[in-house]
Motif scaffolding. Structure first.
Motif, PDB file in Angstrom:
ATOM      1  N   GLU A   1       0.031  -0.644  -4.736  1.00 15.01           N
ATOM      2  CA  GLU A   1      -1.213   0.127  -4.836  1.00 15.01           C
ATOM      3  C   GLU A   1      -0.974   1.570  -4.442  1.00 15.01           C
ATOM      4  OE1 GLU A   1      -4.861   1.872  -3.023  1.00 15.01           O
ATOM      5  OE2 GLU A   1      -2.978   1.402  -2.019  1.00 15.01           O
ATOM      6  N   ASP A   2      -1.698   2.494  -5.103  1.00 18.64           N
ATOM      7  CA  ASP A   2      -1.659   3.905  -4.672  1.00 18.64           C
ATOM      8  C   ASP A   2      -3.029   4.511  -4.965  1.00 18.64           C
ATOM      9  OD1 ASP A   2      -0.718   6.682  -4.103  1.00 18.64           O
ATOM     10  OD2 ASP A   2       1.256   5.742  -4.157  1.00 18.64           O
ATOM     11  N   VAL A   3      -3.149   5.815  -4.706  1.00 22.28           N
ATOM     12  CA  VAL A   3      -4.469   6.435  -4.821  1.00 22.28           C
ATOM     13  C   VAL A   3      -4.824   6.839  -6.248  1.00 22.28           C
ATOM     14  CG1 VAL A   3      -4.590   7.220  -2.429  1.00 22.28           C
ATOM     15  CG2 VAL A   3      -3.464   8.666  -4.117  1.00 22.28           C
TER      16      VAL A   3
ATOM     17  N   THR B   1       8.995  13.356   5.673  1.00 20.66           N
ATOM     18  CA  THR B   1       9.072  12.149   6.509  1.00 20.66           C
ATOM     19  C   THR B   1       9.964  12.414   7.725  1.00 20.66           C
ATOM     20  OG1 THR B   1       8.716  10.774   4.562  1.00 20.66           O
ATOM     21  CG2 THR B   1       9.710   9.691   6.466  1.00 20.66           C
TER      22      THR B   1
ATOM     23  N   PRO C   1       2.172   7.557   3.768  1.00 19.38           N
ATOM     24  CA  PRO C   1       2.891   8.594   4.526  1.00 19.38           C
ATOM     25  C   PRO C   1       2.825   8.403   6.047  1.00 19.38           C
ATOM     26  CG  PRO C   1       1.709   9.596   2.717  1.00 19.38           C
ATOM     27  CD  PRO C   1       1.274   8.161   2.752  1.00 19.38           C
TER      28      PRO C   1
ATOM     29  N   HIS D   1      10.027  -2.757   9.278  1.00 20.56           N
ATOM     30  CA  HIS D   1      10.645  -1.489   8.896  1.00 20.56           C
ATOM     31  C   HIS D   1      11.852  -1.713   7.981  1.00 20.56           C
ATOM     32  CE1 HIS D   1      12.953   2.316  10.404  1.00 20.56           C
ATOM     33  NE2 HIS D   1      12.383   2.529   9.240  1.00 20.56           N
ATOM     34  N   PHE D   2      11.633  -1.432   6.700  1.00 21.14           N
ATOM     35  CA  PHE D   2      12.704  -1.528   5.698  1.00 21.14           C
ATOM     36  C   PHE D   2      13.479  -0.219   5.670  1.00 21.14           C
ATOM     37  CE2 PHE D   2       9.724  -4.723   4.325  1.00 21.14           C
ATOM     38  CZ  PHE D   2      10.485  -5.713   3.728  1.00 21.14           C
TER      39      PHE D   2
ATOM     40  N   ARG E   1       4.100   5.580 -11.351  1.00 15.79           N
ATOM     41  CA  ARG E   1       5.378   6.177 -10.947  1.00 15.79           C
ATOM     42  C   ARG E   1       6.135   5.215 -10.015  1.00 15.79           C
ATOM     43  NH1 ARG E   1       5.364  11.142  -6.897  1.00 15.79           N
ATOM     44  NH2 ARG E   1       4.962   9.360  -5.567  1.00 15.79           N
TER      45      ARG E   1
ATOM     46  N   LYS F   1      12.451  13.631  -3.917  1.00 15.28           N
ATOM     47  CA  LYS F   1      11.149  13.315  -4.516  1.00 15.28           C
ATOM     48  C   LYS F   1      10.443  14.542  -5.074  1.00 15.28           C
ATOM     49  CE  LYS F   1       8.796  12.854  -0.028  1.00 15.28           C
ATOM     50  NZ  LYS F   1       8.120  11.888   0.838  1.00 15.28           N
TER      51      LYS F   1
ATOM     52  N   VAL G   1       0.856  -1.189   0.000  1.00 15.22           N
ATOM     53  CA  VAL G   1       0.000   0.000   0.000  1.00 15.22           C
ATOM     54  C   VAL G   1       0.890   1.237   0.000  1.00 15.22           C
ATOM     55  CG1 VAL G   1      -1.796   1.247   1.254  1.00 15.22           C
ATOM     56  CG2 VAL G   1      -1.723  -1.264   1.328  1.00 15.22           C
ATOM     57  N   GLY G   2       0.798   2.039  -1.074  1.00 14.04           N
ATOM     58  CA  GLY G   2       1.652   3.231  -1.201  1.00 14.04           C
ATOM     59  C   GLY G   2       2.823   2.917  -2.108  1.00 14.04           C
ATOM     60  N   ALA G   3       2.858   3.590  -3.265  1.00 20.96           N
ATOM     61  CA  ALA G   3       3.893   3.313  -4.272  1.00 20.96           C
ATOM     62  C   ALA G   3       4.945   4.409  -4.287  1.00 20.96           C
ATOM     63  CB  ALA G   3       3.237   3.166  -5.651  1.00 20.96           C
TER      64      ALA G   3
ATOM     65  N   LEU H   1       0.217   7.713  -9.821  1.00 23.04           N
ATOM     66  CA  LEU H   1       1.141   7.457  -8.711  1.00 23.04           C
ATOM     67  C   LEU H   1       1.566   5.989  -8.673  1.00 23.04           C
ATOM     68  CD1 LEU H   1      -0.572   9.725  -6.058  1.00 23.04           C
ATOM     69  CD2 LEU H   1       1.740  10.012  -6.990  1.00 23.04           C
TER      70      LEU H   1
ATOM     71  N   ASN I   1       5.236  -0.327   7.430  1.00 21.50           N
ATOM     72  CA  ASN I   1       6.631   0.094   7.268  1.00 21.50           C
ATOM     73  C   ASN I   1       6.889   1.413   8.015  1.00 21.50           C
ATOM     74  OD1 ASN I   1       9.254  -0.203   5.973  1.00 21.50           O
ATOM     75  ND2 ASN I   1       8.698   1.587   4.768  1.00 21.50           N
TER      76      ASN I   1
ATOM     77  N   LYS J   1      -2.800   6.140   8.697  1.00 21.15           N
ATOM     78  CA  LYS J   1      -2.480   4.712   8.797  1.00 21.15           C
ATOM     79  C   LYS J   1      -3.607   3.972   9.530  1.00 21.15           C
ATOM     80  CE  LYS J   1       2.608   5.122   8.560  1.00 21.15           C
ATOM     81  NZ  LYS J   1       2.999   4.666   7.234  1.00 21.15           N
TER      82      LYS J   1
ATOM     83  N   GLY K   1       7.501   2.040  -0.838  1.00 18.46           N
ATOM     84  CA  GLY K   1       6.620   1.025  -1.427  1.00 18.46           C
ATOM     85  C   GLY K   1       7.205   0.468  -2.711  1.00 18.46           C
TER      86      GLY K   1
HETATM   87  P1  NAD Z   1       6.351   8.693   0.038  1.00 20.79           P
HETATM   88  O1  NAD Z   1       5.746  10.033   0.303  1.00 20.79           O
HETATM   89  O2  NAD Z   1       7.483   8.583  -0.910  1.00 20.79           O
HETATM   90  O3  NAD Z   1       5.220   7.664  -0.478  1.00 20.79           O
HETATM   91  C1  NAD Z   1       3.969   7.506   0.133  1.00 20.79           C
HETATM   92  C2  NAD Z   1       3.002   7.026  -0.940  1.00 20.79           C
HETATM   93  O4  NAD Z   1       1.760   6.684  -0.314  1.00 20.79           O
HETATM   94  C3  NAD Z   1       2.703   8.107  -1.988  1.00 20.79           C
HETATM   95  O5  NAD Z   1       2.897   7.577  -3.284  1.00 20.79           O
HETATM   96  C4  NAD Z   1       1.245   8.458  -1.721  1.00 20.79           C
HETATM   97  O6  NAD Z   1       0.526   8.828  -2.887  1.00 20.79           O
HETATM   98  C5  NAD Z   1       0.732   7.135  -1.159  1.00 20.79           C
HETATM   99  N1  NAD Z   1      -0.520   7.270  -0.400  1.00 20.79           N
HETATM  100  C6  NAD Z   1      -0.993   8.336   0.291  1.00 20.79           C
HETATM  101  N2  NAD Z   1      -2.201   8.039   0.827  1.00 20.79           N
HETATM  102  C7  NAD Z   1      -2.496   6.768   0.452  1.00 20.79           C
HETATM  103  C8  NAD Z   1      -3.600   5.910   0.660  1.00 20.79           C
HETATM  104  N3  NAD Z   1      -4.659   6.302   1.378  1.00 20.79           N
HETATM  105  N4  NAD Z   1      -3.578   4.685   0.099  1.00 20.79           N
HETATM  106  C9  NAD Z   1      -2.516   4.278  -0.635  1.00 20.79           C
HETATM  107  N5  NAD Z   1      -1.433   5.048  -0.862  1.00 20.79           N
HETATM  108  C10 NAD Z   1      -1.425   6.278  -0.327  1.00 20.79           C
HETATM  109  O7  NAD Z   1       6.725   8.096   1.479  1.00 20.79           O
HETATM  110  P2  NAD Z   1       7.863   7.012   1.833  1.00 20.79           P
HETATM  111  O8  NAD Z   1       9.148   7.729   2.059  1.00 20.79           O
HETATM  112  O9  NAD Z   1       7.774   5.881   0.854  1.00 20.79           O
HETATM  113  O10 NAD Z   1       7.357   6.543   3.272  1.00 20.79           O
HETATM  114  C11 NAD Z   1       6.321   5.586   3.421  1.00 20.79           C
HETATM  115  C12 NAD Z   1       6.406   5.001   4.828  1.00 20.79           C
HETATM  116  O11 NAD Z   1       7.700   4.374   4.993  1.00 20.79           O
HETATM  117  C13 NAD Z   1       6.294   6.042   5.950  1.00 20.79           C
HETATM  118  O12 NAD Z   1       5.639   5.459   7.038  1.00 20.79           O
HETATM  119  C14 NAD Z   1       7.763   6.315   6.292  1.00 20.79           C
HETATM  120  O13 NAD Z   1       7.941   6.785   7.599  1.00 20.79           O
HETATM  121  C15 NAD Z   1       8.363   4.935   6.115  1.00 20.79           C
HETATM  122  N6  NAD Z   1       9.806   4.900   5.837  1.00 20.79           N
HETATM  123  C16 NAD Z   1      10.376   5.848   5.029  1.00 20.79           C
HETATM  124  C17 NAD Z   1      11.755   5.770   4.766  1.00 20.79           C
HETATM  125  C18 NAD Z   1      12.410   6.775   3.848  1.00 20.79           C
HETATM  126  O14 NAD Z   1      13.655   6.822   3.825  1.00 20.79           O
HETATM  127  N7  NAD Z   1      11.680   7.567   3.094  1.00 20.79           N
HETATM  128  C19 NAD Z   1      12.521   4.748   5.325  1.00 20.79           C
HETATM  129  C20 NAD Z   1      11.889   3.773   6.114  1.00 20.79           C
HETATM  130  C21 NAD Z   1      10.526   3.867   6.374  1.00 20.79           C
END
Ligand code: NAD
Length: 308
Positions: A47-49, A254, A106, A155-156, A56, A289, A24-26, A53, A132, A112, A30
């Motif tokens: 999956e994304d919204v 983040t 996010p 947590h990746f 992408r 990003k 969930v979340g690309a 997205l 995650n 969440k 993701g």
């Molecule tokens: P990101 O902003 O790059 O991606 C989040 C994605 O979720 C976006 O594509 C967004 O459109 C999508 N999204 C938003 N609402 C949604 C919904 N209702 N259903 C499905 N998708 C939805 O964020 P990220 O950096 O990939 O972070 C995602 C998670 O991973 C967060 O909890 C973050 O804390 C965690 N995380 C991030 C990192 C990092 O380095 N960025 C590392 C480890 C963990």
């Protein structure tokens, strides 16, 4: 995944030789988790919204795999197989076929919690629901669900294909077999697992947040330039990246969300976010990003093989 709490039976829509993973979340994470799971032979839906997205995310997964091929870590054949293992979706409906769902939306507790309520209804009752999250309490994400015992923190690290670590965080109600299945899944992806209690920021994010925030405060106070601070961390401590290069990779939004979670959780001034981070996020300077953070980034070329 032979380690799932209950194996899929023949009448089960998840019945399949391959483990089915629903991400969930690309976004940054993701797309990386999708690429890594697909490399391990799982059938992955990311999956994304919106269609744009989700696409992408698939492009980013392709880029990450191309880069791994260039570095000699992955063969071209494995990359092609992995890409054939990933498809995209809008909405959670297709989560019903997965043995493991990994949420990478996010870093926002309300979002969440809503997603997990929807996932509890959409996913098969025996599927593991993993988050995650890098800092939010897993117990809070799961609270309010009918079965919070199926939720676990997985947590990746970023970039997923290059980072060997996965932190597993059982919430207060997580069933031991669910945590064990999450560990087994991470190991199957080639990762080394560490366990953390469900404390804000766990082990890794708590350590990182202070390091990054302190660098932002030094820049804000004019102690040194961003370049010199990055160089000092790299050459002084043998860090592979400076704190600003790293924050641009992670995403400033983040990083700020994480500091706010730590502040909420501990009320300790160590976690008081530097105002510079807050104003940069308000200005849309989110890092790589968004094309600009502490540094600027030209738009990446489309990946080879991407649809025009
Ligand atoms: P990101 O902003 O790059 O991606 C989040 C994605 O979720 C976006 O594509 C967004 O459109 C999508 N999204 C938003 N609402 C949604 C919904 N209702 N259903 C499905 N998708 C939805 O964020 P990220 O950096 O990939 O972070 C995602 C998670 O991973 C967060 O909890 C973050 O804390 C965690 N995380 C991030 C990192 C990092 O380095 N960025 C590392 C480890 C963990």
């Amino acid at each position: 995944m032979g380690t799932a709490p209950a194996a899929a039976s023949e009448s089960d829509p998840r019945a399949s030789v391959r483990t089915r993973v629903f991400v969930v979340g690309a976004g940054i994470m993701g797309s990386g988790i999708a690429a890594q799971s697909a490399l391990a032979g799982c059938a992955v839906t990311v999956e994304d919204v919106s269609e744009e997205l989700a696409r992408r995310g698939l492009d980013n997964a392709r880029r990450a795999l191309d880069s791994a091929v260039r570095k000699g870590r992955v063969s071209p054949a494995s990359r092609d197989e992995a890409l054939a293992n990933i498809d995209t979706a809008i909405g959670l409906r297709r989560a019903d076929a997965a043995q493991i769902v990994i949420e990478a939306a996010p870093e926002n507790l309300a979002l969440k919690r809503t997603l997990f309520t929807e996932l509890e209804a959409a996913a098969h009752p025996s599927a593991i629901l993993a988050t995650n999250t890098s800092s939010l309490p897993v117990t809070s994400i799961a609270s309010g669900l009918r079965d919070p015992g199926r939720v676990v923190g997985l947590h990746f690290f970023n970039p997923v294909l290059q980072m060997d670590l996965v932190e597993v965080i059982p919430g207060l109600r997580t069933r031991p077999e669910v945590a064990e299945a999450a560990r087994a899944f991470a190991r199957r992806l080639g990762k080394t697992v560490v366990d953390s209690r469900d404390s804000p920021g766990f082990v890794t994010t708590r350590a990182l947040a202070v390091l990054v925030n302190e660098a932002a405060w030094m820049l804000y106070e004019g102690t040194a330039t961003r370049e010199d601070i990055d160089t000092a961390y790299k050459l002084g401590f043998r860090h592979p990246m400076g704190p600003f290069e790293l924050t641009d990779l992670v995403g400033l939004d983040t990083a700020l969300a994480i500091l706010d979670v730590l502040w909420d959780g501990f009320r300790d001034s160590r976690y008081r976010a530097c105002p510079l981070l807050r104003s940069m996020v308000a200005a849309g300077k989110l890092g790589r990003k968004s094309g600009e953070g502490f540094y600027s980034y030209p738009a990446p070329p489309p990946p080879a093989g991407a649809a025009p």
